[in-house]
Design an enzyme around this catalytic site. Structure first.
Site, PDB file in Angstrom:
ATOM      1  N   GLU A 215       0.904  -1.331   0.071  1.00  0.00           N
ATOM      2  CA  GLU A 215       0.146  -0.471  -0.058  1.00  0.00           C
ATOM      3  C   GLU A 215       1.021   0.951  -0.392  1.00  0.00           C
ATOM      4  OE1 GLU A 215      -3.440  -0.210   2.800  1.00  0.00           O
ATOM      5  OE2 GLU A 215      -3.898  -1.969   1.881  1.00  0.00           O
ATOM      6  N   GLU A 349      -4.762  -8.619  -0.457  1.00  0.00           N
ATOM      7  CA  GLU A 349      -5.194  -8.901   0.898  1.00  0.00           C
ATOM      8  C   GLU A 349      -7.364  -8.417   0.192  1.00  0.00           C
ATOM      9  OE1 GLU A 349      -3.824  -5.246   3.575  1.00  0.00           O
ATOM     10  OE2 GLU A 349      -2.016  -5.875   3.074  1.00  0.00           O
TER      11      GLU A 349
HETATM   12  O1  AHR Z   1      -4.889  -5.570   6.583  1.00  0.00           O
HETATM   13  C1  AHR Z   1      -4.466  -5.154   8.409  1.00  0.00           C
HETATM   14  C2  AHR Z   1      -4.248  -4.012   7.283  1.00  0.00           C
HETATM   15  O2  AHR Z   1      -5.254  -3.780   6.471  1.00  0.00           O
HETATM   16  C3  AHR Z   1      -2.633  -3.975   6.389  1.00  0.00           C
HETATM   17  O3  AHR Z   1      -1.605  -4.199   7.348  1.00  0.00           O
HETATM   18  C4  AHR Z   1      -2.663  -3.069   5.156  1.00  0.00           C
HETATM   19  O4  AHR Z   1      -2.142  -3.111   3.838  1.00  0.00           O
HETATM   20  C5  AHR Z   1      -4.708  -2.429   5.215  1.00  0.00           C
HETATM   21  O5  AHR Z   1      -4.659  -1.494   4.800  1.00  0.00           O
END
Ligand code: AHR
Length: 545
Positions: A215, A349
């Site tokens: 991110e 994610e």
């Molecule tokens: O999964 C939790 C968080 O969500 C992670 O650390 C981040 O990459 C995302 O914003």
């Protein structure tokens, strides 16, 4: 195929996404050979043609994500060798056994946002002498660094999984990341190679996947697409797999940070990376582009993970189906620059994000996991499978005790969540070949939310067994399924169903089997298979010749 209602949704053979009424005529023509007649409400006809196959469903779409966050690693995986909780070199035996059963293909570690503040040298060396740091992202708690590189790689060995290492781009340097990879992968007696040996592992480790940042548009450094691209080129060039033997047989695949949504700023991100990749020279390259998408509904409302009703059930499932549009949109951009689909879309994610459970540290992202999450997981896995040609890896967030977890622990206790059961039921889809399914999904409506009522995917495994996964989203009405099986002479069918009394049913430490798969009864007559899908259920069938 007949459109019986103004909002009927139809799943297209081997198709991607839900088709709205305006497209029904076109769909009907496309489906000419596999048209299924409209039936009474509560019944659906399905056609599975095992002779028509699509892409391989990469086992890596069943990947996991383990961040140093709350009790995701500490307590969830790592208890230390002196713990009374049964462990092997500090890693919980119960968690290892549970993860082995779902054949976890890869684990992304150490973050997440944590990765961009992680400095690997602090997590190696004698356990008692490790540098103690802080975890400012997640509750500001102490990070003991007792679970570091060697412990993670040991964990990978114990569960039989591949390492997906996230390199620190935000607050690290290319040199730091390059040295970490040399430490991990070199087979030569360089100082770093010898240091790894002195720390207990003379043989080089295999790093199958390398994430270059996380991110980077937000917690990873708030970079613009162009700024990130310049970083990406440098990291891709210098952060290598330093083991030539592995470079040919077991290449380390490099994954760039990708988009986190569908709006123009995200498509610009994908455009920037893919355009640059198309023009890349020998000195840098990538193999994957990441995509993050949480099922949230709205970040400002504290939706509960348990103790909700049908309104929130339907809203979250509607929101989760946005994954289809995200994947479609970014795949289309990727297709422009990479029609051969060399670069994988890596959804590293994904999952549901609810309000933290009362009484827990809000920085630990602790939530319950209900039957809704199981259905949500199946819907996402189905989307990935339908896009198997481009989506070749995904990582649910997160593996243990954090967000949409597979496993919850409390000291010596462990419970498997409804989401875990879906991952277990879907194991046969790992590396199986996608088989198109035609069906009229019908609709399920609650308030202003209308969803397809049923979802389905099929695949053929290496032994020729046909697997059919059916999800009934409707929480009150069962569905009678009549499936015609073409391209196979079926002899036996068996399977299991996951459902429970309520959409928010959960497994607790006291009642761990509240949401657990049970055998399902089916009828096979020639090429016709019939069964009833319970309301709010996920069913997986194996069809053998
Ligand atoms: O999964 C939790 C968080 O969500 C992670 O650390 C981040 O990459 C995302 O914003």
């Amino acid at each position: 195929m007949t459109d019986r209602s103004s909002v009927t949704c139809i799943r297209v053979i081997g198709g991607r996404g839900w088709v709205r009424p305006a497209h029904v005529l076109l769909v009907a023509i496309v489906l000419a050979a596999a048209v299924v007649p409209a039936r009474a409400a509560g019944q659906i006809d399905v056609v599975v043609d095992a002779s028509k196959t699509g892409a391989k469903i990469d086992r890596n779409i069943f990947g996991q994500f383990a961040e140093h966050l709350g009790h995701g690693v500490y307590e969830g995986v790592w208890v230390g060798p002196d713990s009374p909780i049964p462990n092997t070199r500090g890693i919980r035996n119960d968690v290892v056994a549970a993860l082995k059963a779902i054949k976890v293909p890869n684990v992304r570690w150490p973050g997440g946002c944590f990765a961009d503040e992680y400095h690997w040298r602090k997590g190696i060396g004698a356990p008692g002498a490790r540098v103690v740091t802080l975890n400012p992202n997640w509750g500001g708690v102490i990070e003991p660094n007792s679970f570091g590189t060697h412990e993670f790689m040991d964990f990978m060995g114990q569960i039989g999984s591949e390492a997906y290492i996230s390199a620190n781009v935000g607050s690290g340097t290319p040199q730091e990341a390059a040295e970490w990879l040399e430490y991990l992968t070199t087979a030569q007696p360089s100082t770093l190679g010898k240091e790894r040996g002195a720390n207990g592992h003379p043989a080089p480790y295999k790093v199958a996947y390398l994430g270059i940042g996380n991110e980077s548009w937000d917690c990873g450094g708030n970079m613009t697409p162009d700024y990130y691209l310049s970083q990406l080129k440098v990291y891709s060039r210098f952060v290598r797999n330093f083991n030539p033997a592995q470079q040919t047989s077991n290449q380390m695949l490099k994954i760039a940070v990708g988009p986190g949504g569908i709006e123009p700023r995200w498509t610009e991100w994908t455009e920037t990376i893919m355009k640059a990749w198309k023009a890349h020279t020998w000195s840098w390259d990538i193999d994957g582009l990441s995509l993050h998408n949480y099922t949230v509904v709205d970040w400002n409302t504290k939706y509960k993970s348990v103790g909700f009703g049908e309104a929130e059930y339907s809203r979250f499932l509607k929101s989760t189906l946005d994954m289809e549009q995200l994947v479609t949109t970014h795949s289309a951009i990727m297709d422009q620059y990479d029609p051969a689909k060399k670069i994988a879309l890596v959804v590293d994610e994904w999952g549901a994000w609810y309000a933290p459970l009362p009484g827990t540290d809000p920085g630990f992202l602790v939530q319950q996991n209900s039957l809704r999450d199981a259905i949500l997981a199946a819907l996402n896995l189905n989307i990935f499978a339908r896009h198997a040609d481009r989506v070749r890896m995904a990582n649910i967030a997160q593996m243990v005790n954090v967000l949409q977890a597979m496993i919850l622990t409390d000291k010596e206790k462990m419970v498997l969540t409804p989401t875990y059961h879906v991952f277990r039921m879907y194991v046969p889809f790992q590396d199986a070949t996608f088989v198109p399914v035609a069906f009229d999904a019908g609709t399920y409506t609650h308030g202003d939310v209308t969803l397809p009522r049923v979802d389905a995917i099929a695949a053929k495994d290496g032994a020729g067994v046909l697997w059919l996964a059916l999800t009934n989203i409707d929480p009150t009405r069962p569905v009678e399924v009549s499936a015609r099986l073409a391209g196979i002479t079926p002899k036996t069918v068996s399977g299991e169903t996951l459902t429970a009394a309520a959409v928010d049913s959960v497994n607790s430490f006291e009642a761990p089997e509240t949401v657990a798969p049970k055998p399902v009864s089916t009828k096979l007559a020639g090429d016709k298979l019939t069964l009833t899908l319970a309301p709010k259920s996920v069913t997986v069938l194996s069809i053998r010749r």
